[in-house]
Design a protein around this motif. Structure first.
Motif, PDB file in Angstrom:
ATOM      1  N   THR A 133      -7.949  12.549  27.929  1.00 26.97           N
ATOM      2  CA  THR A 133      -8.816  13.335  27.037  1.00 26.97           C
ATOM      3  C   THR A 133     -10.275  13.169  27.434  1.00 26.97           C
ATOM      4  O   THR A 133     -10.659  12.183  28.070  1.00 26.97           O
ATOM      5  CB  THR A 133      -8.677  12.880  25.562  1.00 26.97           C
ATOM      6  OG1 THR A 133      -8.864  11.468  25.511  1.00 26.97           O
ATOM      7  CG2 THR A 133      -7.331  13.219  24.975  1.00 26.97           C
ATOM      8  N   CYS A 134     -11.069  14.149  27.035  1.00 28.66           N
ATOM      9  CA  CYS A 134     -12.509  14.082  27.265  1.00 28.66           C
ATOM     10  C   CYS A 134     -13.110  13.029  26.336  1.00 28.66           C
ATOM     11  O   CYS A 134     -12.826  13.027  25.138  1.00 28.66           O
ATOM     12  CB  CYS A 134     -13.129  15.443  26.973  1.00 28.66           C
ATOM     13  SG  CYS A 134     -14.930  15.410  26.981  1.00 28.66           S
ATOM     14  N   GLY A 135     -13.927  12.150  26.897  1.00 30.23           N
ATOM     15  CA  GLY A 135     -14.562  11.113  26.094  1.00 30.23           C
ATOM     16  C   GLY A 135     -15.637  11.680  25.176  1.00 30.23           C
ATOM     17  O   GLY A 135     -15.985  11.072  24.165  1.00 30.23           O
ATOM     18  N   GLY A 136     -16.151  12.867  25.512  1.00 28.69           N
ATOM     19  CA  GLY A 136     -17.214  13.456  24.697  1.00 28.69           C
ATOM     20  C   GLY A 136     -16.683  14.194  23.486  1.00 28.69           C
ATOM     21  O   GLY A 136     -17.103  13.932  22.357  1.00 28.69           O
ATOM     22  N   CYS A 137     -15.726  15.099  23.685  1.00 25.06           N
ATOM     23  CA  CYS A 137     -15.286  15.957  22.581  1.00 25.06           C
ATOM     24  C   CYS A 137     -13.823  15.768  22.204  1.00 25.06           C
ATOM     25  O   CYS A 137     -13.358  16.368  21.239  1.00 25.06           O
ATOM     26  CB  CYS A 137     -15.546  17.421  22.926  1.00 25.06           C
ATOM     27  SG  CYS A 137     -14.439  18.063  24.208  1.00 25.06           S
ATOM     28  N   GLY A 138     -13.082  14.979  22.965  1.00 20.61           N
ATOM     29  CA  GLY A 138     -11.689  14.730  22.607  1.00 20.61           C
ATOM     30  C   GLY A 138     -10.711  15.776  23.102  1.00 20.61           C
ATOM     31  O   GLY A 138      -9.508  15.694  22.824  1.00 20.61           O
ATOM     32  N   VAL A 153     -14.823  18.131  35.045  1.00 15.75           N
ATOM     33  CA  VAL A 153     -15.796  18.603  34.043  1.00 15.75           C
ATOM     34  C   VAL A 153     -15.047  19.213  32.859  1.00 15.75           C
ATOM     35  O   VAL A 153     -14.246  20.138  33.036  1.00 15.75           O
ATOM     36  CB  VAL A 153     -16.753  19.672  34.653  1.00 15.75           C
ATOM     37  CG1 VAL A 153     -17.783  20.108  33.613  1.00 15.75           C
ATOM     38  CG2 VAL A 153     -17.440  19.130  35.901  1.00 15.75           C
ATOM     39  N   CYS A 154     -15.315  18.721  31.663  1.00 22.27           N
ATOM     40  CA  CYS A 154     -14.618  19.223  30.475  1.00 22.27           C
ATOM     41  C   CYS A 154     -14.951  20.698  30.220  1.00 22.27           C
ATOM     42  O   CYS A 154     -16.123  21.069  30.197  1.00 22.27           O
ATOM     43  CB  CYS A 154     -14.998  18.383  29.247  1.00 22.27           C
ATOM     44  SG  CYS A 154     -14.289  19.008  27.708  1.00 22.27           S
ATOM     45  N   ASP A 155     -13.919  21.525  30.016  1.00 21.83           N
ATOM     46  CA  ASP A 155     -14.108  22.957  29.738  1.00 21.83           C
ATOM     47  C   ASP A 155     -14.898  23.180  28.454  1.00 21.83           C
ATOM     48  O   ASP A 155     -15.613  24.167  28.318  1.00 21.83           O
ATOM     49  CB  ASP A 155     -12.744  23.654  29.506  1.00 21.83           C
ATOM     50  CG  ASP A 155     -11.869  23.635  30.753  1.00 21.83           C
ATOM     51  OD1 ASP A 155     -12.395  23.469  31.861  1.00 21.83           O
ATOM     52  OD2 ASP A 155     -10.634  23.793  30.578  1.00 21.83           O
ATOM     53  N   LYS A 156     -14.710  22.283  27.494  1.00 24.96           N
ATOM     54  CA  LYS A 156     -15.271  22.528  26.168  1.00 24.96           C
ATOM     55  C   LYS A 156     -16.715  22.066  26.036  1.00 24.96           C
ATOM     56  O   LYS A 156     -17.530  22.719  25.414  1.00 24.96           O
ATOM     57  CB  LYS A 156     -14.423  21.795  25.102  1.00 24.96           C
ATOM     58  CG  LYS A 156     -13.066  22.423  24.864  1.00 24.96           C
ATOM     59  CD  LYS A 156     -13.130  23.642  23.954  1.00 24.96           C
ATOM     60  CE  LYS A 156     -12.100  24.693  24.280  1.00 24.96           C
ATOM     61  NZ  LYS A 156     -10.876  24.638  23.526  1.00 24.96           N
ATOM     62  N   CYS A 157     -17.034  20.875  26.600  1.00 27.60           N
ATOM     63  CA  CYS A 157     -18.370  20.307  26.342  1.00 27.60           C
ATOM     64  C   CYS A 157     -19.134  19.982  27.619  1.00 27.60           C
ATOM     65  O   CYS A 157     -20.278  19.517  27.542  1.00 27.60           O
ATOM     66  CB  CYS A 157     -18.255  19.071  25.453  1.00 27.60           C
ATOM     67  SG  CYS A 157     -17.669  17.596  26.318  1.00 27.60           S
ATOM     68  N   GLY A 158     -18.523  20.176  28.792  1.00 27.13           N
ATOM     69  CA  GLY A 158     -19.227  19.867  30.043  1.00 27.13           C
ATOM     70  C   GLY A 158     -19.265  18.383  30.365  1.00 27.13           C
ATOM     71  O   GLY A 158     -19.851  17.978  31.382  1.00 27.13           O
TER      72      GLY A 158
END
Ligand code: ADP
Ligand code: ADP
Ligand code: ZN
Length: 223
Positions: A133-138, A153-158
């Protein structure tokens, strides 16, 4: 007056509960309540409940009903749940299901739909082992089945920091599957008896399941 929609996603580890719950948040404005996420926050915070939960979670067992119910009630008292909730990973025992019904009844609510995500156990080992999971937005990803559009790179929050759960290894997953079949799968019959059970084939791809689930949720949501 409309009462908030209450949905339950039932299914073993890896079935896609978290993935679909986040999609339903976006599509229907509901709020995902994941007891796994709430417990992991409690463990990270070092609270008394978190300290008790930690070893059980690492071994793939179920945390005590008392702890889980206390954490869930706290969360359900927050104002953002007013439109409706998607319970992800709760209830997992008879006692949790009965307490949920009692809790909802105090505010004139009930479970609108319990949706069982039906999958093959063997495939779940690979789904869980490849999960991160993304550490920034989950946002949830998978090594094979759901990679970000741009690698790393996370699709949702970069965001560029990702994490994996300590309990997402093959050995623990097998324990968690056992706990699911022994203690949680019987709830399928419980909700069937209440006339709110919906079963869906959750072995297809994420987009196809989103479609099926969306149809069900549109049919039971408060208008
Ligand atoms: P759960 O919350 O039920 O444990 P997740 O939603 O976290 O399951 O999904 C487990 C892993 O499998 C994640 O890495 C996710 O990206 C991936 N996944 C979810 N749904 C599917 C699907 N339909 N097909 C393939 N992989 C999936
Ligand atoms: P998954 O979706 O992969 O099954 P969760 O994040 O829902 O994982 O749960 C992780 C762990 O947290 C479980 O193995 C269990 O130890 C604990 N847990 C989560 N929800 C509950 C619950 N409702 N009752 C008891 N234990 C729970
Ligand atoms: Zn992100």
């Amino acid at each position: 007056m409309t009462t908030p929609t209450v949905l339950i996603l039932l299914g073993p580890p890896g079935a896609g509960k978290g993935t679909q719950a986040r999609i339903l948040e976006e599509d229907f404005g509901l709020v995902q309540l994941s007891t796994g996420d709430l417990l992991r926050s409690a463990v990270a915070s070092g609270s008394a409940a978190g300290q008790q939960a930690r070893a059980v979670m690492e071994a793939g067992g179920l945390v005590s009903d008392e702890i889980v119910l206390a954490i869930l009630k706290d969360r359900m008292n927050q104002p953002d749940v007013a439109k409706g909730i998607i319970l992800d990973g709760f209830p997992r025992t008879d006692r949790q299901a009965a307490d949920l019904d009692a809790l909802l009844a105090t505010s004139g609510q009930r479970v609108n739909a319990a949706i069982s995500l039906e999958v093959d156990d063997e495939a779940m080992v690979g789904r869980v082992a490849g999960r991160y999971t993304c550490g920034g937005c989950g946002e949830g990803y998978h090594d094979t089945f759901k990679q970000p559009a741009t690698a790393g790179v996370c699709d949702k929050c970069g965001g560029t920091a990702f994490k994996r759960r300590a309990d997402d290894n093959a050995e623990t997953v097998r324990e968690r599957l056992k706990a699911y079949h022994a203690q949680t799968a019987p709830l399928i019959t419980y909700y069937e008896g209440k006339g709110v059970l919906q079963r869906i084939d959750a072995m297809g791809d994420i987009a196809a399941i989103r479609q099926t689930l969306g149809g069900i949720v549109a049919g039971v949501s408060a208008h």
